[in-house]
Motif scaffolding. Structure first.
Motif, PDB file in Angstrom:
ATOM      1  N   LEU A 140       0.915  -1.159  -0.027  1.00 22.61           N
ATOM      2  CA  LEU A 140      -0.037  -0.036   0.057  1.00 22.61           C
ATOM      3  C   LEU A 140       0.900   1.274   0.185  1.00 22.61           C
ATOM      4  O   LEU A 140       0.466   2.402  -0.451  1.00 22.61           O
ATOM      5  N   ARG A 141       2.190   1.253   0.485  1.00 22.13           N
ATOM      6  CA  ARG A 141       2.879   2.426   0.434  1.00 22.13           C
ATOM      7  C   ARG A 141       3.861   2.535  -0.831  1.00 22.13           C
ATOM      8  O   ARG A 141       4.136   1.651  -1.630  1.00 22.13           O
ATOM      9  N   GLN A 142       3.983   3.760  -1.265  1.00 24.13           N
ATOM     10  CA  GLN A 142       4.776   3.896  -2.417  1.00 24.13           C
ATOM     11  C   GLN A 142       6.119   3.576  -2.427  1.00 24.13           C
ATOM     12  O   GLN A 142       6.731   3.366  -1.325  1.00 24.13           O
ATOM     13  N   PHE A 143       6.462   2.944  -3.804  1.00 24.15           N
ATOM     14  CA  PHE A 143       7.850   2.497  -3.714  1.00 24.15           C
ATOM     15  C   PHE A 143       9.027   3.348  -3.337  1.00 24.15           C
ATOM     16  O   PHE A 143       8.744   4.636  -3.562  1.00 24.15           O
ATOM     17  N   ASP A 144      10.066   3.101  -2.528  1.00 26.57           N
ATOM     18  CA  ASP A 144      10.909   4.020  -2.149  1.00 26.57           C
ATOM     19  C   ASP A 144      11.981   3.901  -3.521  1.00 26.57           C
ATOM     20  O   ASP A 144      11.750   2.990  -4.414  1.00 26.57           O
ATOM     21  N   HIS A 145      12.981   4.630  -3.311  1.00 27.80           N
ATOM     22  CA  HIS A 145      13.966   4.638  -4.515  1.00 27.80           C
ATOM     23  C   HIS A 145      14.678   3.408  -4.829  1.00 27.80           C
ATOM     24  O   HIS A 145      14.955   3.035  -5.995  1.00 27.80           O
ATOM     25  N   GLN A 146      15.136   2.776  -3.503  1.00 25.80           N
ATOM     26  CA  GLN A 146      15.828   1.466  -3.888  1.00 25.80           C
ATOM     27  C   GLN A 146      15.030   0.378  -4.389  1.00 25.80           C
ATOM     28  O   GLN A 146      15.008  -0.327  -5.436  1.00 25.80           O
ATOM     29  N   GLN A 147      13.635   0.325  -3.958  1.00 23.95           N
ATOM     30  CA  GLN A 147      12.755  -0.643  -4.581  1.00 23.95           C
ATOM     31  C   GLN A 147      12.503  -0.251  -5.942  1.00 23.95           C
ATOM     32  O   GLN A 147      12.463  -1.312  -6.817  1.00 23.95           O
ATOM     33  N   GLU A 148      12.010   0.829  -6.454  1.00 23.05           N
ATOM     34  CA  GLU A 148      11.856   1.243  -7.952  1.00 23.05           C
ATOM     35  C   GLU A 148      13.199   0.693  -8.795  1.00 23.05           C
ATOM     36  O   GLU A 148      13.076   0.218  -9.937  1.00 23.05           O
ATOM     37  N   GLN A 149      14.368   1.073  -8.199  1.00 23.39           N
ATOM     38  CA  GLN A 149      15.602   0.750  -8.971  1.00 23.39           C
ATOM     39  C   GLN A 149      15.749  -0.710  -8.991  1.00 23.39           C
ATOM     40  O   GLN A 149      15.971  -1.207 -10.075  1.00 23.39           O
ATOM     41  N   GLN A 150      15.148  -1.438  -7.931  1.00 20.03           N
ATOM     42  CA  GLN A 150      15.363  -2.989  -8.020  1.00 20.03           C
ATOM     43  C   GLN A 150      14.464  -3.353  -9.084  1.00 20.03           C
ATOM     44  O   GLN A 150      14.681  -4.372  -9.996  1.00 20.03           O
ATOM     45  N   ILE A 151      13.151  -2.970  -9.127  1.00 20.35           N
ATOM     46  CA  ILE A 151      12.529  -3.231 -10.196  1.00 20.35           C
ATOM     47  C   ILE A 151      13.008  -2.932 -11.743  1.00 20.35           C
ATOM     48  O   ILE A 151      12.709  -3.832 -12.670  1.00 20.35           O
ATOM     49  N   ARG A 152      13.597  -1.794 -11.907  1.00 16.44           N
ATOM     50  CA  ARG A 152      13.848  -1.574 -13.118  1.00 16.44           C
ATOM     51  C   ARG A 152      14.982  -2.488 -13.529  1.00 16.44           C
ATOM     52  O   ARG A 152      15.024  -2.951 -14.716  1.00 16.44           O
ATOM     53  N   ASP A 153      16.014  -3.126 -12.612  1.00 13.56           N
ATOM     54  CA  ASP A 153      16.853  -4.162 -12.811  1.00 13.56           C
ATOM     55  C   ASP A 153      16.307  -5.315 -13.303  1.00 13.56           C
ATOM     56  O   ASP A 153      16.622  -6.087 -13.973  1.00 13.56           O
ATOM     57  N   ASP A 160      10.688 -10.959 -24.022  1.00 14.81           N
ATOM     58  CA  ASP A 160       9.407 -10.706 -24.729  1.00 14.81           C
ATOM     59  C   ASP A 160       8.332 -11.747 -24.317  1.00 14.81           C
ATOM     60  O   ASP A 160       6.994 -10.943 -24.150  1.00 14.81           O
ATOM     61  N   ASP A 161       8.677 -12.906 -24.329  1.00 15.06           N
ATOM     62  CA  ASP A 161       7.716 -13.844 -23.845  1.00 15.06           C
ATOM     63  C   ASP A 161       7.166 -14.087 -22.448  1.00 15.06           C
ATOM     64  O   ASP A 161       6.266 -15.051 -22.035  1.00 15.06           O
ATOM     65  N   ASP A 162       8.160 -13.520 -21.593  1.00 17.72           N
ATOM     66  CA  ASP A 162       8.039 -13.540 -20.175  1.00 17.72           C
ATOM     67  C   ASP A 162       6.395 -13.015 -19.983  1.00 17.72           C
ATOM     68  O   ASP A 162       6.096 -12.175 -20.485  1.00 17.72           O
ATOM     69  N   LEU A 163       5.884 -13.439 -18.709  1.00 19.38           N
ATOM     70  CA  LEU A 163       4.780 -12.768 -18.183  1.00 19.38           C
ATOM     71  C   LEU A 163       5.088 -11.748 -16.767  1.00 19.38           C
ATOM     72  O   LEU A 163       5.673 -12.263 -16.121  1.00 19.38           O
ATOM     73  N   VAL A 164       4.179 -10.829 -16.725  1.00 21.20           N
ATOM     74  CA  VAL A 164       4.429 -10.125 -15.404  1.00 21.20           C
ATOM     75  C   VAL A 164       2.854 -10.301 -14.675  1.00 21.20           C
ATOM     76  O   VAL A 164       1.978  -9.695 -15.426  1.00 21.20           O
ATOM     77  N   LEU A 165       2.995 -10.513 -13.295  1.00 20.66           N
ATOM     78  CA  LEU A 165       1.923 -10.425 -12.490  1.00 20.66           C
ATOM     79  C   LEU A 165       1.983  -9.412 -11.389  1.00 20.66           C
ATOM     80  O   LEU A 165       2.991  -9.728 -10.555  1.00 20.66           O
ATOM     81  N   ILE A 166       1.334  -8.465 -11.451  1.00 24.14           N
ATOM     82  CA  ILE A 166       1.421  -7.206 -10.293  1.00 24.14           C
ATOM     83  C   ILE A 166       0.465  -7.778  -9.299  1.00 24.14           C
ATOM     84  O   ILE A 166      -0.801  -7.444  -9.634  1.00 24.14           O
ATOM     85  N   ALA A 182       1.374   0.183  -9.121  1.00 21.47           N
ATOM     86  CA  ALA A 182       0.938  -0.796 -10.442  1.00 21.47           C
ATOM     87  C   ALA A 182       1.434   0.135 -11.725  1.00 21.47           C
ATOM     88  O   ALA A 182       2.133  -0.502 -12.621  1.00 21.47           O
ATOM     89  N   GLU A 183       1.131   1.424 -11.650  1.00 22.46           N
ATOM     90  CA  GLU A 183       1.372   2.352 -12.689  1.00 22.46           C
ATOM     91  C   GLU A 183       2.654   2.376 -13.201  1.00 22.46           C
ATOM     92  O   GLU A 183       3.326   2.334 -14.130  1.00 22.46           O
ATOM     93  N   THR A 184       3.793   2.495 -11.871  1.00 24.74           N
ATOM     94  CA  THR A 184       4.929   2.444 -11.814  1.00 24.74           C
ATOM     95  C   THR A 184       5.640   1.126 -12.729  1.00 24.74           C
ATOM     96  O   THR A 184       6.592   1.470 -13.723  1.00 24.74           O
ATOM     97  N   ILE A 185       5.334  -0.013 -12.486  1.00 27.65           N
ATOM     98  CA  ILE A 185       5.646  -1.177 -12.949  1.00 27.65           C
ATOM     99  C   ILE A 185       5.451  -1.213 -14.407  1.00 27.65           C
ATOM    100  O   ILE A 185       6.184  -1.516 -15.486  1.00 27.65           O
ATOM    101  N   VAL A 186       4.112  -0.866 -14.874  1.00 27.61           N
ATOM    102  CA  VAL A 186       3.564  -1.091 -16.157  1.00 27.61           C
ATOM    103  C   VAL A 186       4.533   0.085 -16.983  1.00 27.61           C
ATOM    104  O   VAL A 186       4.831  -0.284 -18.115  1.00 27.61           O
ATOM    105  N   GLY A 187       4.843   1.171 -16.515  1.00 25.02           N
ATOM    106  CA  GLY A 187       5.400   2.103 -17.188  1.00 25.02           C
ATOM    107  C   GLY A 187       6.769   1.720 -17.634  1.00 25.02           C
ATOM    108  O   GLY A 187       7.577   2.201 -18.444  1.00 25.02           O
ATOM    109  N   LEU A 188       7.427   1.000 -16.732  1.00 26.47           N
ATOM    110  CA  LEU A 188       8.910   0.284 -16.848  1.00 26.47           C
ATOM    111  C   LEU A 188       9.078  -0.815 -18.020  1.00 26.47           C
ATOM    112  O   LEU A 188      10.027  -1.267 -18.402  1.00 26.47           O
ATOM    113  N   LEU A 189       7.707  -1.756 -18.351  1.00 25.75           N
ATOM    114  CA  LEU A 189       7.941  -2.777 -18.969  1.00 25.75           C
ATOM    115  C   LEU A 189       7.763  -2.433 -20.646  1.00 25.75           C
ATOM    116  O   LEU A 189       7.471  -1.197 -20.835  1.00 25.75           O
ATOM    117  N   ASP A 190       8.154  -3.459 -21.327  1.00 29.52           N
ATOM    118  CA  ASP A 190       7.959  -3.153 -22.768  1.00 29.52           C
ATOM    119  C   ASP A 190       7.089  -3.964 -23.223  1.00 29.52           C
ATOM    120  O   ASP A 190       6.063  -3.268 -23.397  1.00 29.52           O
TER     121      ASP A 190
END
Length: 334
Positions: A140-153, A160-166, A182-190
């Motif tokens: 429920l809490r917004q990603f902190d900077h470290q978490q967002e970087q971990q998701i970017r990595d 392309d064929d992998d699936l993402v479940l948020i 969820a918006e943050t994750i979707v914005g990072l995906l291809d």
């Protein structure tokens, strides 16, 4: 875009009955490849029953739900035992899941979540499987900077064929930061297929935000535990009030009908126009004899919900605007 529904299932007598029921006659307006089950393994014997969940044409996603171990629930010890039987989670998948199915890369869900654990497991498995599903737990809490970087990595390594479940762990409506995460994750995906799971607020309204959230995020669909609990508790007594729970796709809410015995709960449901005997096979069964026990009503609840999603909700997601689909959910998101 063809939309999909992702039911999350733990093998049991009622679950296997419902899935075996879903032949072509119960699929409504969708094709079998629009249903993509996630099977959470809570007992190693579950692997002997996977064929019963292959009524649909998409590959099964198989998950070892380690997130159940830290929090009190009736599956806690069983999952912990499975984990301890293997030298690693990757070893569990290599020994039990072949390339015909899709292993789910998941981890702990207790905050603060360390998403680097997903990258580590992904790297261990990517050469063994043509396709992986990445289950990203969101709080429920917004990603902190470290978490967002971990998701970017993490997402930078996905194929392309992998699936993402948020997966929203503790949904309290979308007035929290859950949807923004969820918006943050979707914005990072291809181009990966992406689904939002468990956008279901269990409170007075029991509102299902999954359909409108998937539409607003412009992703491939939504999923949930088919109106079952993520963290179920042992029930060693019979509660004084018996409840029948039925989903209403018009309001996107789960309606509760209670009474002293299922026959009284059923009468309350009928008197409140909560059951249409012509809606689906499960409603017809319920209308023929309302005196069945809790196992029967669990199957009706699950089967009715899946029928509602396949026959109506997915179609409404494609044909209606977000405000018409779910005005309450749309207002909270925006």
């Amino acid at each position: 875009m063809v939309l999909h529904y992702v039911p999350i299932v733990r093998h049991g007598f009622n679950e296997i009955q419902v899935f075996e029921d879903f032949d072509d006659s119960l699929l409504g307006n969708v094709s079998p490849n629009q249903v993509m089950p996630v099977i959470e393994i809570i007992d190693e014997d579950d692997f002997n029953h996977l064929d019963s969940y292959r009524e649909f044409e998409r590959d099964l996603m198989i998950d070892l739900p380690r997130y159940l171990v830290p929090r009190n629930n009736k599956h806690q010890d069983d999952v912990d035992t499975i984990v301890s039987n293997y030298s690693s989670v990757a070893d569990f998948y290599r020994q039990n899941v072949d390339n015909d199915d899709v292993p789910v890369v998941s981890g702990d869900a207790e905050p603060p979540i360390d998403y680097s654990q997903l990258t580590s497991l992904y790297n261990q498995l990517e050469n063994d499987y043509d396709r992986l599903a990445i289950r990203i737990f969101v709080g429920l809490r917004q990603f902190d900077h470290q978490q967002e970087q971990q998701i970017r990595d993490l997402v930078s390594q996905l194929r392309d064929d992998d699936l993402v479940l948020i997966d929203l762990v503790d949904t309290a409506g979308f007035d929290s930061d859950a949807y923004r995460n969820a918006e943050t994750i979707v914005g990072l995906l291809d181009s990966q297929e992406t689904y939002i799971l468990n956008a279901f607020k269990y409170d007075e309204s029991n509102h299902n935000y999954g359909p409108v959230a998937a539409k607003e995020l412009d992703i491939s669909g939504f999923g949930d535990f088919v109106i079952n609990q993520r963290f179920p508790q042992e029930m060693n007594f019979r509660p004084p009030t018996q409840y029948i729970r039925m989903f209403n796709t018009d309001t996107m809410e789960l309606e509760n009908f209670g009474g002293d015995g299922y026959d009284n709960a059923y009468n309350q449901m009928r008197n409140s126009n909560g059951l249409d005997p012509d809606h689906c096979e499960y409603c017809r069964q319920a209308d023929s004899d309302p005196n069945w026990g809790p196992n029967f009503w669990k199957r009706v609840r699950m089967g009715h919900y899946i029928s509602e999603v396949l026959d109506e909700t997915l179609d409404r997601m494609e044909s209606q605007t977000s405000p018409n689909l779910d005005s309450h959910g749309y207002d909270e998101i925006n």
